[in-house]
Design a protein around this motif. Sequence first.
Motif, mmCIF file in Angstrom:
data_model
loop_
_atom_site.group_PDB
_atom_site.id
_atom_site.type_symbol
_atom_site.label_atom_id
_atom_site.label_comp_id
_atom_site.label_asym_id
_atom_site.label_seq_id
_atom_site.Cartn_x
_atom_site.Cartn_y
_atom_site.Cartn_z
ATOM 1 N N VAL A 8 0.810 -1.225 0.000
ATOM 2 C CA VAL A 8 0.000 0.000 0.000
ATOM 3 C C VAL A 8 0.843 1.275 0.000
ATOM 4 O O VAL A 8 0.600 2.186 -0.811
ATOM 5 C CB VAL A 8 -1.006 -0.019 1.162
ATOM 6 N N PRO A 9 1.854 1.423 0.886
ATOM 7 C CA PRO A 9 2.646 2.661 0.839
ATOM 8 C C PRO A 9 3.349 2.903 -0.494
ATOM 9 O O PRO A 9 3.492 4.056 -0.914
ATOM 10 C CB PRO A 9 3.662 2.471 1.975
ATOM 11 N N SER A 10 3.766 1.839 -1.169
ATOM 12 C CA SER A 10 4.407 2.011 -2.474
ATOM 13 C C SER A 10 3.415 2.547 -3.490
ATOM 14 O O SER A 10 3.739 3.445 -4.281
ATOM 15 C CB SER A 10 4.994 0.680 -2.955
ATOM 16 N N LEU A 11 2.196 2.010 -3.492
ATOM 17 C CA LEU A 11 1.181 2.521 -4.410
ATOM 18 C C LEU A 11 0.803 3.955 -4.048
ATOM 19 O O LEU A 11 0.624 4.805 -4.932
ATOM 20 C CB LEU A 11 -0.047 1.623 -4.389
ATOM 21 N N GLN A 12 0.705 4.260 -2.755
ATOM 22 C CA GLN A 12 0.402 5.634 -2.337
ATOM 23 C C GLN A 12 1.460 6.603 -2.836
ATOM 24 O O GLN A 12 1.151 7.712 -3.295
ATOM 25 C CB GLN A 12 0.301 5.700 -0.809
ATOM 26 N N THR A 13 2.712 6.198 -2.769
ATOM 27 C CA THR A 13 3.808 7.038 -3.238
ATOM 28 C C THR A 13 3.681 7.310 -4.733
ATOM 29 O O THR A 13 3.864 8.449 -5.182
ATOM 30 C CB THR A 13 5.159 6.358 -2.938
ATOM 31 N N LEU A 14 3.363 6.281 -5.496
ATOM 32 C CA LEU A 14 3.223 6.457 -6.937
ATOM 33 C C LEU A 14 2.035 7.360 -7.269
ATOM 34 O O LEU A 14 2.107 8.199 -8.181
ATOM 35 C CB LEU A 14 3.059 5.103 -7.624
ATOM 36 N N LEU A 15 0.941 7.204 -6.542
ATOM 37 C CA LEU A 15 -0.244 8.023 -6.787
ATOM 38 C C LEU A 15 0.013 9.497 -6.484
ATOM 39 O O LEU A 15 -0.599 10.377 -7.105
ATOM 40 C CB LEU A 15 -1.414 7.515 -5.938
ATOM 41 N N ALA A 16 0.920 9.756 -5.546
ATOM 42 C CA ALA A 16 1.229 11.142 -5.174
ATOM 43 C C ALA A 16 2.297 11.767 -6.070
ATOM 44 O O ALA A 16 2.570 12.965 -5.959
ATOM 45 C CB ALA A 16 1.694 11.190 -3.720
ATOM 46 N N GLY A 17 2.896 10.957 -6.950
ATOM 47 C CA GLY A 17 3.984 11.447 -7.777
ATOM 48 C C GLY A 17 3.553 11.780 -9.193
ATOM 49 O O GLY A 17 2.358 11.868 -9.494
ATOM 50 N N PRO A 18 4.519 11.935 -10.081
ATOM 51 C CA PRO A 18 4.227 12.363 -11.450
ATOM 52 C C PRO A 18 3.809 11.244 -12.391
ATOM 53 O O PRO A 18 3.458 11.494 -13.543
ATOM 54 C CB PRO A 18 5.569 12.953 -11.900
ATOM 55 N N HIS A 19 3.842 10.010 -11.912
ATOM 56 C CA HIS A 19 3.631 8.875 -12.798
ATOM 57 C C HIS A 19 2.146 8.584 -13.034
ATOM 58 O O HIS A 19 1.287 8.939 -12.222
ATOM 59 C CB HIS A 19 4.329 7.644 -12.229
ATOM 60 N N HIS A 20 1.878 7.922 -14.150
ATOM 61 C CA HIS A 20 0.509 7.575 -14.523
ATOM 62 C C HIS A 20 0.287 6.088 -14.253
ATOM 63 O O HIS A 20 0.918 5.236 -14.897
ATOM 64 C CB HIS A 20 0.272 7.891 -16.001
#
Length: 313
Positions: A17-29
């Motif tokens: 979950v924290p890894s997905l949260q990090t990606l959602l908060a970043g520039p990636h799609h």
Amino acid sequence: MRPGLRIVFMGTPDFAVPSLQTLLAGPHHILAVVCQPDRQRGRGKIMQPPPVKDLAEAHGIPVLQPDSIRTDSFFEQLRALAPDLLVVVAYGKILPTTLLHLPPLGAVNVHASLLPKYRGAAPIQWAVINGETETGITIMQMDEGMDTGAILMAASTPIGPRETAGELFARLALLGGDTLAEALGRLQEGQLPATAQDHSLASSAPMLTKEQGHLDWTLTAHRLHCLIRGLDPWPSAYGFLAEKRHRFFRPEVVSLQTREAPGTICRADAQGLLIAAGTDSLRIHEIQPEGKKRMPVATFLRGVSITPGTRVT
């Protein structure tokens, strides 16, 4: 600023979950999230979604839950998404070669150990069980082997002397997200060289079984201390008192060598159960009787009488 990467995220449990949260908060799609199918959980056998699915749906991300990731239809689903990269965090199954080589940047994995140590399904638990004082996160370029791919980045953290696998699990999940974000930033900038693992230094971290929790009191108190912490919260360490299974938590090594046989309770009071081990003794601060909740030993002793000399088998 470079455009974000087109990512398919593959993960299932709380750790991811924290890894997905990090990606959602970043520039990636995030094109889609792939996780294991919903499972029956709890005494009521109620179907429950994986934690990663809940997070993805809350952000409107498409969720794929194939029974098998080795089918042509699933491969075509991913190919149609045209990802730049697969990010895999505790997905739960080994990816076939066809998926590993589908995106231009391949697949990266967030692994909860300092590879090549502790390859396998339970790296956090085995690090604690084996008395390690340090562990960490490795971002790895995935290949066909079991955690054998090249290392892209690693971040270390100490293991506390009383820390349980469950507590370490939570810390490493957060560290995994932070390390992943940094790694993907460097990857986009072309500043993330891959370093081959030294396979001669590899160790394994196989899946745990409930039977491994049955304590052998002839072991040293230190070994038992590490084992109990490493099996907390699952599958947990246990022994038998009055022929009933009792699970043991929050151990403390006591430098006290007695003449009592290993497994003998030397003292039972509000401070805990003091039990003789192969070397020194072990004080247990929390206990879970069969069919009951986990509780402090002081609470447990209000309802039962444990006399010195009682054996834990």
